[in-house]
Write an enzyme that holds these catalytic residues in place. Structure first.
Site, PDB file in Angstrom:
ATOM      1  N   ASP A 177     -37.001 -14.603  43.915  1.00 52.44           N
ATOM      2  CA  ASP A 177     -37.983 -15.289  44.773  1.00 52.44           C
ATOM      3  C   ASP A 177     -38.433 -14.421  45.940  1.00 52.44           C
ATOM      4  O   ASP A 177     -38.730 -14.928  47.021  1.00 52.44           O
ATOM      5  CB  ASP A 177     -37.417 -16.617  45.309  1.00 52.44           C
ATOM      6  N   LYS A 227     -42.159 -11.113  43.883  1.00 51.84           N
ATOM      7  CA  LYS A 227     -42.423  -9.999  42.961  1.00 51.84           C
ATOM      8  C   LYS A 227     -43.743 -10.176  42.220  1.00 51.84           C
ATOM      9  O   LYS A 227     -44.444  -9.210  41.965  1.00 51.84           O
ATOM     10  CB  LYS A 227     -41.275  -9.854  41.944  1.00 51.84           C
ATOM     11  N   GLY A 258     -39.838 -17.298  37.836  1.00 57.05           N
ATOM     12  CA  GLY A 258     -41.099 -17.968  38.136  1.00 57.05           C
ATOM     13  C   GLY A 258     -41.897 -17.046  39.037  1.00 57.05           C
ATOM     14  O   GLY A 258     -41.566 -16.893  40.199  1.00 57.05           O
ATOM     15  N   HIS A 259     -42.890 -16.378  38.475  1.00 55.95           N
ATOM     16  CA  HIS A 259     -43.669 -15.425  39.259  1.00 55.95           C
ATOM     17  C   HIS A 259     -45.035 -16.014  39.582  1.00 55.95           C
ATOM     18  O   HIS A 259     -45.776 -16.406  38.692  1.00 55.95           O
ATOM     19  CB  HIS A 259     -43.803 -14.098  38.493  1.00 55.95           C
ATOM     20  N   GLN A 280     -35.867 -12.018  38.599  1.00 56.75           N
ATOM     21  CA  GLN A 280     -34.699 -12.233  39.472  1.00 56.75           C
ATOM     22  C   GLN A 280     -34.519 -11.098  40.484  1.00 56.75           C
ATOM     23  O   GLN A 280     -35.406 -10.270  40.635  1.00 56.75           O
ATOM     24  CB  GLN A 280     -33.408 -12.434  38.649  1.00 56.75           C
TER      25      GLN A 280
HETATM   26  P1  IMP Z   1     -29.665 -19.019  35.177  1.00 55.67           P
HETATM   27  O1  IMP Z   1     -30.304 -17.684  35.204  1.00 55.67           O
HETATM   28  O2  IMP Z   1     -30.617 -20.138  34.861  1.00 55.67           O
HETATM   29  O3  IMP Z   1     -28.437 -19.039  34.307  1.00 55.67           O
HETATM   30  O4  IMP Z   1     -29.133 -19.352  36.652  1.00 55.67           O
HETATM   31  C1  IMP Z   1     -28.076 -18.622  37.263  1.00 55.67           C
HETATM   32  C2  IMP Z   1     -28.297 -18.494  38.763  1.00 55.67           C
HETATM   33  O5  IMP Z   1     -29.402 -17.624  39.009  1.00 55.67           O
HETATM   34  C3  IMP Z   1     -28.655 -19.794  39.471  1.00 55.67           C
HETATM   35  O6  IMP Z   1     -28.108 -19.755  40.772  1.00 55.67           O
HETATM   36  C4  IMP Z   1     -30.174 -19.772  39.531  1.00 55.67           C
HETATM   37  O7  IMP Z   1     -30.668 -20.552  40.588  1.00 55.67           O
HETATM   38  C5  IMP Z   1     -30.420 -18.293  39.766  1.00 55.67           C
HETATM   39  N1  IMP Z   1     -31.709 -17.824  39.251  1.00 55.67           N
HETATM   40  C6  IMP Z   1     -32.014 -17.527  37.969  1.00 55.67           C
HETATM   41  N2  IMP Z   1     -33.275 -17.078  37.880  1.00 55.67           N
HETATM   42  C7  IMP Z   1     -33.765 -17.057  39.119  1.00 55.67           C
HETATM   43  C8  IMP Z   1     -35.032 -16.645  39.675  1.00 55.67           C
HETATM   44  O8  IMP Z   1     -35.943 -16.175  38.981  1.00 55.67           O
HETATM   45  N3  IMP Z   1     -35.157 -16.783  41.017  1.00 55.67           N
HETATM   46  C9  IMP Z   1     -34.157 -17.246  41.803  1.00 55.67           C
HETATM   47  N4  IMP Z   1     -32.967 -17.629  41.334  1.00 55.67           N
HETATM   48  C10 IMP Z   1     -32.769 -17.539  40.004  1.00 55.67           C
END
Ligand code: IMP
Length: 433
Positions: free
Chosen positions: A13, A16, A40-41, A223
């Site tokens: 977040d 990017k 989520g971009h 991420q």
């Molecule tokens: P997962 O990737 O859905 O398994 O989530 C694992 C952890 O990464 C959680 O704390 C999510 O909130 C965080 N997370 C995964 N993708 C993103 C992203 O694109 N932005 C921010 N946090 C993320």
């Protein structure tokens, strides 16, 4: 360029999407190389706002080739709906290609994501529930379904005949109620394959051809560094590698092609999952930043993000593991109106000063931020920021320039891009100056 990699330096977040869209100006190809629809971009073009979970953020520049690399896990439903949405809004997607080696998020992965989270107790990461972890588990266990399998009915049938009974047993063992139907899943997956067929290619080969022709490639990470499966806040991060090295693995090109690395850094810190967060803010300042920066609700989950002051221990770590050439600092406008500002430059742990981010979550949880206090700048309108950018770096508020100097000094990385608003025009490119 020819190979520029854009990575996040915090917990995702960082903004990017906007930086990728901006840098895509100079690229011929944009490739996503990790993560999945947990990302989520957000990209804003004039007054139109687009939110992409899977499609690379360069898609709005139709002359560029946009690739979903082998390192991405593909939720076909999400990908197809993003394709349809773009077409419906008058944006062609003929420039999109998806790796045949990318793994597919199956419906049972999402079911298992929820069931595993329920059982994990203190190890719960607060996942996005997009099936990311279970899909990467299957990839590593060599029981995944790849995009290429969706195009091959026989292979798909054979694979599902083995996998469905296994997954049914797992779901029941974890206390789930879903009854998986092999036939229904086969038909769904075959349908995805048929609808995606035109886009599925050997994307590593396409990249190789482009690079051999002297074309420029932009590698788009999802991420942030501190969610990386190896270098992030294990076990609270995500299940893929996020750092620069994964650009090579997740897209199928050698590291020689990665020439410039940009670390996107939000001017403050945010987090959507669980786990320690040393510079976390509560109360009015957190609400001020969250509400002012409309994006501070997870793009994928809608959850309010946890908010904190800029943490340079985190960014310093990201500079090291990514060999950053430049920082791209985003959302500086959002800090406008807060005075003074605080920046975490080190941690205090057990009477000692830590400048390096610890591996242990127990240690991180016991760290107290050591802040440097700096003067804030005025809150001005979006249009005024665009005007300010047009006048050049020296015309930005002195306090903002001092803030950026502090960032560079503490991380050892120059600031290459400055972003003071969501619009493309609210960006200052200082690279090479
Ligand atoms: P997962 O990737 O859905 O398994 O989530 C694992 C952890 O990464 C959680 O704390 C999510 O909130 C965080 N997370 C995964 N993708 C993103 C992203 O694109 N932005 C921010 N946090 C993320």
């Amino acid at each position: 360029m020819p190979g520029t990699v854009v990575v996040g330096t915090q917990w995702g977040d960082e903004g990017k999407g906007k930086i990728i869209d901006f840098c895509a100006r100079d690229a011929d190809v944009v490739v996503r190389f990790n993560g999945g629809s947990n990302a989520g971009h957000t990209v804003m073009v004039e007054t139109e706002v687009f939110r992409f979970h899977l499609i690379p953020s360069g898609i709005l520049r139709p002359e560029k080739l946009n690739l979903v690399g082998n390192g991405v896990v593909v939720d076909a439903e999400v990908l197809l709906s993003e394709i349809e949405e773009l077409k419906g809004r008058g944006h062609p997607v003929d420039n999109l290609r998806v790796s045949e080696r990318a793994h597919v998020v199956m419906p049972y992965h999402k079911t298992l994501d929820g069931l595993e989270e329920e059982l994990k107790g203190g190890l719960k990461a607060g996942t996005t529930m997009r099936g990311i972890g279970p899909t990467f588990e299957d990839k590593a266990a060599r029981i995944g379904v790849r995009v290429g399998d969706l195009l091959d009915e026989e292979a798909l049938r054979e694979r599902l005949a083995i996998l469905i009974p296994m997954k049914q047993r797992m779901i029941e063992a974890y206390g789930g109620k879903d009854n998986l139907s092999e036939q229904a899943l086969f038909e769904t997956a075959r349908d995805w394959g048929n609808r995606l067929r035109a886009y599925v290619k050997d994307t590593s080969l396409l990249l190789d051809e482009a690079l051999n022709e002297g074309k420029k490639v932009l590698f788009e990470a999802a991420q942030g560094t501190h969610l990386d499966i190896d270098h992030g806040i294990y076990p609270f991060g995500t299940s893929s590698n996020v750092v620069v090295g994964s650009a090579s693995v997740g897209s199928g090109v050698g590291v020689r092609h990665l020439n410039e690395v940009i670390g996107v850094t939000k001017a403050f810190t945010s987090r959507v999952g669980t786990g320690p967060f040393p510079s976390e803010l509560a109360g009015e300042e957190a609400s001020y930043l969250r509400d002012k920066s409309l994006g501070e609700y997870g793009t994928t989950t809608g959850r309010p993000r946890r908010i904190g002051w800029l943490d340079l221990v985190m960014v310093r770590f990201a500079a090291r593991v990514n060999s950053l050439d430049y920082l791209a600092v985003t959302k500086l406008d959002v800090l406008g109106g807060l005075d003074p500002l605080r920046v975490c430059v080190a941690y205090e742990h057990d009477g000692e000063t830590l400048r390096d981010f610890p591996a242990s979550m127990r240690v991180l949880g016991a760290c107290r931020p050591i802040y440097e206090e700096v003067a804030g700048w005025e809150d001005i309108s979006e249009d005024s920021w665009v005007e300010a950018v047009k006048r050049g770096y020296d015309e930005l508020p002195g306090q903002m320039r001092a803030y950026l100097d502090l960032l560079s000094r503490e991380t050892g990385v120059p600031v290459g891009l400055v972003s003071v608003g969501p619009a493309r025009e609210a960006t200052l490119d200082l690279r090479g100056t």
